[in-house]
Scaffold this motif. Sequence first.
Motif, PDB file in Angstrom:
ATOM      1  N   ASP A 111       0.833  -1.194   0.000  1.00  0.00           N
ATOM      2  CA  ASP A 111       0.000   0.000   0.000  1.00  0.00           C
ATOM      3  C   ASP A 111       0.875   1.255   0.000  1.00  0.00           C
ATOM      4  O   ASP A 111       0.691   2.190   0.781  1.00  0.00           O
ATOM      5  CB  ASP A 111      -0.943   0.008   1.220  1.00  0.00           C
ATOM      6  N   ALA A 112       1.893   1.213  -0.879  1.00  0.00           N
ATOM      7  CA  ALA A 112       2.850   2.325  -0.944  1.00  0.00           C
ATOM      8  C   ALA A 112       2.780   2.974  -2.315  1.00  0.00           C
ATOM      9  O   ALA A 112       2.086   2.493  -3.214  1.00  0.00           O
ATOM     10  CB  ALA A 112       4.258   1.801  -0.688  1.00  0.00           C
ATOM     11  N   TYR A 113       3.478   4.092  -2.456  1.00  0.00           N
ATOM     12  CA  TYR A 113       3.442   4.837  -3.707  1.00  0.00           C
ATOM     13  C   TYR A 113       4.813   5.429  -3.982  1.00  0.00           C
ATOM     14  O   TYR A 113       5.492   5.906  -3.075  1.00  0.00           O
ATOM     15  CB  TYR A 113       2.385   5.950  -3.592  1.00  0.00           C
ATOM     16  N   ILE A 114       5.253   5.338  -5.247  1.00  0.00           N
ATOM     17  CA  ILE A 114       6.497   6.008  -5.628  1.00  0.00           C
ATOM     18  C   ILE A 114       6.171   6.982  -6.750  1.00  0.00           C
ATOM     19  O   ILE A 114       5.603   6.596  -7.768  1.00  0.00           O
ATOM     20  CB  ILE A 114       7.559   4.988  -6.103  1.00  0.00           C
ATOM     21  N   ASP A 115       6.516   8.253  -6.531  1.00  0.00           N
ATOM     22  CA  ASP A 115       6.238   9.280  -7.547  1.00  0.00           C
ATOM     23  C   ASP A 115       6.862   8.921  -8.883  1.00  0.00           C
ATOM     24  O   ASP A 115       8.029   8.515  -8.939  1.00  0.00           O
ATOM     25  CB  ASP A 115       6.842  10.637  -7.099  1.00  0.00           C
ATOM     26  N   ASP A 116       6.124   9.116  -9.951  1.00  0.00           N
ATOM     27  CA  ASP A 116       6.667   8.962 -11.308  1.00  0.00           C
ATOM     28  C   ASP A 116       7.304   7.602 -11.586  1.00  0.00           C
ATOM     29  O   ASP A 116       8.221   7.508 -12.407  1.00  0.00           O
ATOM     30  CB  ASP A 116       7.732  10.038 -11.590  1.00  0.00           C
ATOM     31  N   ALA A 117       6.846   6.566 -10.905  1.00  0.00           N
ATOM     32  CA  ALA A 117       7.500   5.259 -11.041  1.00  0.00           C
ATOM     33  C   ALA A 117       7.581   4.795 -12.495  1.00  0.00           C
ATOM     34  O   ALA A 117       8.612   4.268 -12.929  1.00  0.00           O
ATOM     35  CB  ALA A 117       6.789   4.214 -10.197  1.00  0.00           C
TER      36      ALA A 117
ATOM     37  N   LEU B  52      13.316   5.623 -17.860  1.00  0.00           N
ATOM     38  CA  LEU B  52      14.666   6.187 -17.896  1.00  0.00           C
ATOM     39  C   LEU B  52      15.727   5.082 -17.986  1.00  0.00           C
ATOM     40  O   LEU B  52      16.834   5.300 -18.456  1.00  0.00           O
ATOM     41  CB  LEU B  52      14.931   7.047 -16.657  1.00  0.00           C
ATOM     42  N   PHE B  53      15.358   3.877 -17.535  1.00  0.00           N
ATOM     43  CA  PHE B  53      16.297   2.764 -17.630  1.00  0.00           C
ATOM     44  C   PHE B  53      16.094   1.944 -18.906  1.00  0.00           C
ATOM     45  O   PHE B  53      17.048   1.536 -19.545  1.00  0.00           O
ATOM     46  CB  PHE B  53      16.184   1.860 -16.393  1.00  0.00           C
ATOM     47  N   PHE B  54      14.826   1.738 -19.283  1.00  0.00           N
ATOM     48  CA  PHE B  54      14.569   0.908 -20.477  1.00  0.00           C
ATOM     49  C   PHE B  54      14.745   1.686 -21.772  1.00  0.00           C
ATOM     50  O   PHE B  54      15.169   1.147 -22.773  1.00  0.00           O
ATOM     51  CB  PHE B  54      13.124   0.386 -20.457  1.00  0.00           C
ATOM     52  N   ASP B  55      14.356   2.946 -21.737  1.00  0.00           N
ATOM     53  CA  ASP B  55      14.321   3.705 -22.969  1.00  0.00           C
ATOM     54  C   ASP B  55      14.853   5.111 -22.716  1.00  0.00           C
ATOM     55  O   ASP B  55      14.137   6.102 -22.873  1.00  0.00           O
ATOM     56  CB  ASP B  55      12.859   3.748 -23.469  1.00  0.00           C
ATOM     57  N   PRO B  56      16.118   5.209 -22.281  1.00  0.00           N
ATOM     58  CA  PRO B  56      16.664   6.525 -21.939  1.00  0.00           C
ATOM     59  C   PRO B  56      16.891   7.353 -23.200  1.00  0.00           C
ATOM     60  O   PRO B  56      16.857   6.819 -24.306  1.00  0.00           O
ATOM     61  CB  PRO B  56      17.998   6.189 -21.260  1.00  0.00           C
TER      62      PRO B  56
END
Lengths: 247, 326
Positions: B256-262, B268-272
């Motif tokens: 039940d957590a949240y990470i901004d802009d996940a 940014l890692f797959f398609d930088p």
Amino acid sequence: MFKAIVSADTLRDTLDSVSVLVDECKIHLNDDGIEIRAVDPANVGMVDLTLSADAFESYEADGGLIGVDLSRLEDIAGMADAGQLVQLELDEETRKLHIQIEGLEYTLALIDPDSIRQEPDLPDLDLPAQVVVEGADIDRAVRAADMVSDHIALGVDAENERFYVDAEGDTDDVHLELEREDLIDLEAGDARSLFSLDYLKDMNKAFPKDAEVTLELGEEFPVKMHFDFAEGLGSVTFMLAPRIQSN
Amino acid sequence: MGNADLRQLAVIEEVGFDELDGVVAVDAHNWLYKYLTTTVRFTRDDAYTTADGTEVPNLIGVVQGLPKFFENDLTPVFVFDGRVVGLKDEEVEERREERERREEKLEAAREAGDALEVARLDSQTQRLTDVIHETTRELLSLLDVPMVEAPAEGEAQASYMARVDDDVDYVGSDDYDCLLLGAPLTLRQLTSKGDVERMDFEATLAEHDVTWEQLVDVGILCGTDFNEGLTGYGPKTALTAVREHGDLWGVLDAEDAYIDDADRIRELFFDPDVTDDYTVDADLDPDLDGARAYLTEEWDIPVDEVERAFERIEESVTQTGLDRWT
């Protein structure tokens, strides 16, 4: 399976030709003789050696591969007097080589061949000039060049049918020329390449001084140096990459 | 700089420099910074300071760092950072504040006459100035060393090149993010005297039986340059959670957590932001006399600071290898 008896001289000549370039090598134990190919870590000098089963007093092998520490094996071979026989037998279970020299027994731990640098591909060289000289002539040229420089140029002047050696130092120069009549054989073609004396000095140690050495040369190409040992039953080819000539 | 905790998951093998060959895309800032700080620490400052006070320790550092590549048949391609990636602003700000704090301390140490402390802090406060950027590029171009200008992050561009370009064999960076960026083989510790560390992407995935996506999710849960991780989540916990819940969203749901802009961080890692607009010519033809003159005449660097390094480069480029003929 590997079991062989060989004269100490032949064993030493074999090892010395390889140890000038590398500390460890793989030895192929083929049914018709042994085969070694190795290149130094900088990929500048290569050796390709075969020793026929006929060069051994007795020889039995079925295509195995072993890895050896050359200086270890040279030390052991050095325990034998000239003309003495050395008996070699591979223990497949323990991966150790049992070595016997007139009652002296030595058990040598082998090296995992996979841990030794991969055997190099042979360069594909089409060299226009070929010179056959006495090993002693090369020795003389290398020693003279070493007095003045770190490198040496080997060349063939096709027009004048000459093999020549140049070494230019900061202050002194050395030049040596051998005409067709001074050479055992010559296939003339224009060639000149510059080589590191560090390598050539080491390879020179392995050349037989009283026998033929065949040099194949090109323009800014590696040199191939070939000689036979063990009464023609062993064969060594060294290859040495050139230096780029400035100016 | 990436999250160093990822080391706990990475499959890393120590290898000798002489066992490597091929082309390595070097994260230029990472590499340059190391040589800059070493030069500043071990060389007297008048060797790299011009009459008008401009400091170019990079010129000594670069020329001393290069021979190791050439002598071992490893061709470097230096990949420079472009613009700062938006999400990273916070980190940049933090670093700037950190540097200001160090500069204040440095000033205090100078006033107190504490020479040792001055030297220590001085090497930490080095910055890649415009002059350092320009002169490094000029020196590399004289030495014919290929350079690539990344549109955004150098390590992302370098990782991309190693991933898709058959002519590029490794990434050279100490940044563990290269693993999340999918760089097949990353060489760490290129600037150290001893062996290098070879970090293997495929082996890392296999070791933990995860996909690339899952590895990135693990990274995001532990925290990246772009986000704080979840409280209590280290690499081991994150790995177990991703395996159990399948992916980042599953874990976040369960916690039940949240990470901004996940989702943007994942991208940014797959398609930088990277470019295919570069060329890598690994056949180098360095102008050694030109490079010598540039350092010793144009920038007044004492000959004896750099001569040995030039001799090593010269020797390594004049001796050919037999592999050229195979």
